[in-house]
Scaffold this motif. Structure first.
Motif, PDB file in Angstrom:
ATOM      1  N   ASN A  35      -7.154   4.684  -4.408  1.00  0.00           N
ATOM      2  CA  ASN A  35      -8.492   4.185  -4.051  1.00  0.00           C
ATOM      3  C   ASN A  35      -9.365   3.991  -5.288  1.00  0.00           C
ATOM      4  O   ASN A  35     -10.172   3.062  -5.349  1.00  0.00           O
ATOM      5  N   SER A  36      -9.203   4.866  -6.285  1.00  0.00           N
ATOM      6  CA  SER A  36      -9.989   4.748  -7.514  1.00  0.00           C
ATOM      7  C   SER A  36      -9.635   3.467  -8.266  1.00  0.00           C
ATOM      8  O   SER A  36     -10.523   2.721  -8.703  1.00  0.00           O
ATOM      9  N   LYS A  85      -8.274   0.803  -6.999  1.00  0.00           N
ATOM     10  CA  LYS A  85      -8.668  -0.335  -6.164  1.00  0.00           C
ATOM     11  C   LYS A  85     -10.184  -0.561  -6.233  1.00  0.00           C
ATOM     12  O   LYS A  85     -10.655  -1.691  -6.345  1.00  0.00           O
ATOM     13  N   TYR A  86     -10.955   0.512  -6.185  1.00  0.00           N
ATOM     14  CA  TYR A  86     -12.416   0.429  -6.219  1.00  0.00           C
ATOM     15  C   TYR A  86     -12.891  -0.190  -7.538  1.00  0.00           C
ATOM     16  O   TYR A  86     -13.860  -0.951  -7.565  1.00  0.00           O
ATOM     17  N   TYR A 129       0.837  -1.196   0.000  1.00  0.00           N
ATOM     18  CA  TYR A 129       0.000   0.000   0.000  1.00  0.00           C
ATOM     19  C   TYR A 129       0.876   1.251   0.000  1.00  0.00           C
ATOM     20  O   TYR A 129       0.620   2.208  -0.730  1.00  0.00           O
ATOM     21  N   ILE A 188      -3.409   8.947  -2.462  1.00  0.00           N
ATOM     22  CA  ILE A 188      -4.478   8.101  -1.910  1.00  0.00           C
ATOM     23  C   ILE A 188      -5.712   8.071  -2.811  1.00  0.00           C
ATOM     24  O   ILE A 188      -6.325   7.019  -3.017  1.00  0.00           O
ATOM     25  N   GLU A 189      -6.099   9.223  -3.391  1.00  0.00           N
ATOM     26  CA  GLU A 189      -7.318   9.268  -4.209  1.00  0.00           C
ATOM     27  C   GLU A 189      -7.210   8.384  -5.444  1.00  0.00           C
ATOM     28  O   GLU A 189      -8.111   7.603  -5.752  1.00  0.00           O
ATOM     29  N   TYR A 244       0.766   4.309  -2.601  1.00  0.00           N
ATOM     30  CA  TYR A 244       0.438   5.636  -2.080  1.00  0.00           C
ATOM     31  C   TYR A 244       1.481   6.653  -2.536  1.00  0.00           C
ATOM     32  O   TYR A 244       1.155   7.769  -2.947  1.00  0.00           O
TER      33      TYR A 244
END
Length: 314
Positions: A195-196, A198-199, A182, A191-192, A186
């Motif tokens: 997360n995108s 990963k989502y 992670y 982070i944004e 990062y």
């Protein structure tokens, strides 16, 4: 009538058949033909036989040849696009921090091996950039549309505290083992963006046990801390590779946490796969450490201690 088409490599197989044979089934349906595929014994290529009436077979083959020709053009464009960032050893350019680049000859060799081989196995001490550079190469491959997703995995081996005694559910228990991965993403994505990805299931970070039963096509797959795999786990992981995929296996043989250190799957893999032509081996040393300067001295001191200790035992 039956006509054949030679598929020279895995890229051409993926273009002709598609992921999970979707393009092959569409070809049979659209042109009302039957297609048989005979793979080469070493898996490097295949022969495609198309059966049907003359006109339908010719039209189906023309479509296949058009798809293959378009891929060759795309490859040439990607080579031009690819050459500029690598001219100065830069692998990936994050939007918010300095570019990721090779900082030693072995790191450069490692990056070149990743982009020229389907399987790369690397070993070396902590701090040599194995994980970070592999993640950077994965992001680079995604950027160039050389892959559709990134999957990073680690074996969960208890070194000290037992999992059962750690607080939380199973995901919270294994999270500390995956944290270094992670952190690498990062640092490069923020982070944004992380997360995108990963989502949307473009980036997946999972324990090795979750890989069983899967076939991973058009994916960039990284196995970290491979020294802590058992031979059966390593074999399971390596056989997850699907068409169009690339695998990177990283480990540090000086940090085996298994009860019996001789049972490391990384050790066995080097012995078993050493003569395969599309497998590259890269070995890092203390000279490649790119963390705090003291880390290099620590690695060197432990190497000397281990050698002295081994001699005393003998």
């Amino acid at each position: 009538m039956i006509k054949t088409l030679r598929l020279k490599n895995q890229d051409e197989i993926l273009i002709a058949l598609g992921i999970q044979d979707r393009k092959l089934r569409a070809l049979e349906k659209n042109f009302k033909v039957t297609v048989f595929v005979k793979y080469d014994s070493d898996g490097s290529g295949a022969e495609m036989s198309v059966k049907g009436t003359n006109s339908r077979v010719d039209k189906a083959l023309a479509k296949l040849q058009q798809d293959l020709a378009m891929n060759d053009t795309t490859k040439q464009l990607n080579l031009v696009k690819d050459s500029r960032p690598f001219a100065d050893n830069i692998v990936f350019r994050p939007a918010h921090t300095r570019p990721v680049e090779a900082r030693s000859e072995n790191q450069k060799k490692y990056i070149e091996a990743i982009f020229s081989h389907d399987l790369v196995i690397s070993s070396g001490p902590a701090g040599t950039g194995k994980t970070f550079l592999a993640c950077a190469c994965a992001l680079r491959a995604l950027e160039l549309e050389m892959t559709e997703r990134i999957i990073v995995t680690r074996p969960i081996v208890e070194a000290g505290e037992k999992l059962g005694f750690l607080p939380g559910n199973i995901e919270e228990k294994v999270d500390p083992y995956l944290r270094p991965i992670y952190d690498a993403f990062y640092a490069m994505l923020g982070i944004e963006k992380f997360n995108s990805l990963k989502y949307n299931n473009i980036l997946e970070i999972v324990p090795l046990a979750y890989m069983r039963g899967r076939t991973l096509e058009k994916a960039f797959i990284i196995l970290d801390e491979a020294q802590n795999t058992l031979p059966a786990q390593m074999r399971m992981f390596l056989t997850r590779m699907g068409i169009g995929s690339k695998m990177i296996v990283n480990g540090d043989l000086s940090q085996i946490d298994l009860p019996n250190k001789k049972e490391s799957g990384l050790l066995q893999a080097a012995e078993v796969l050493g003569k395969l032509k599309n497998v590259a081996f890269v070995e890092f040393s203390g000279a490649d450490v790119v963390r705090h300067p003291l880390v290099r001295e620590i690695v060197s001191a432990y190497d000397k201690y281990d050698k002295k200790h081994d001699k005393e035992i003998k």
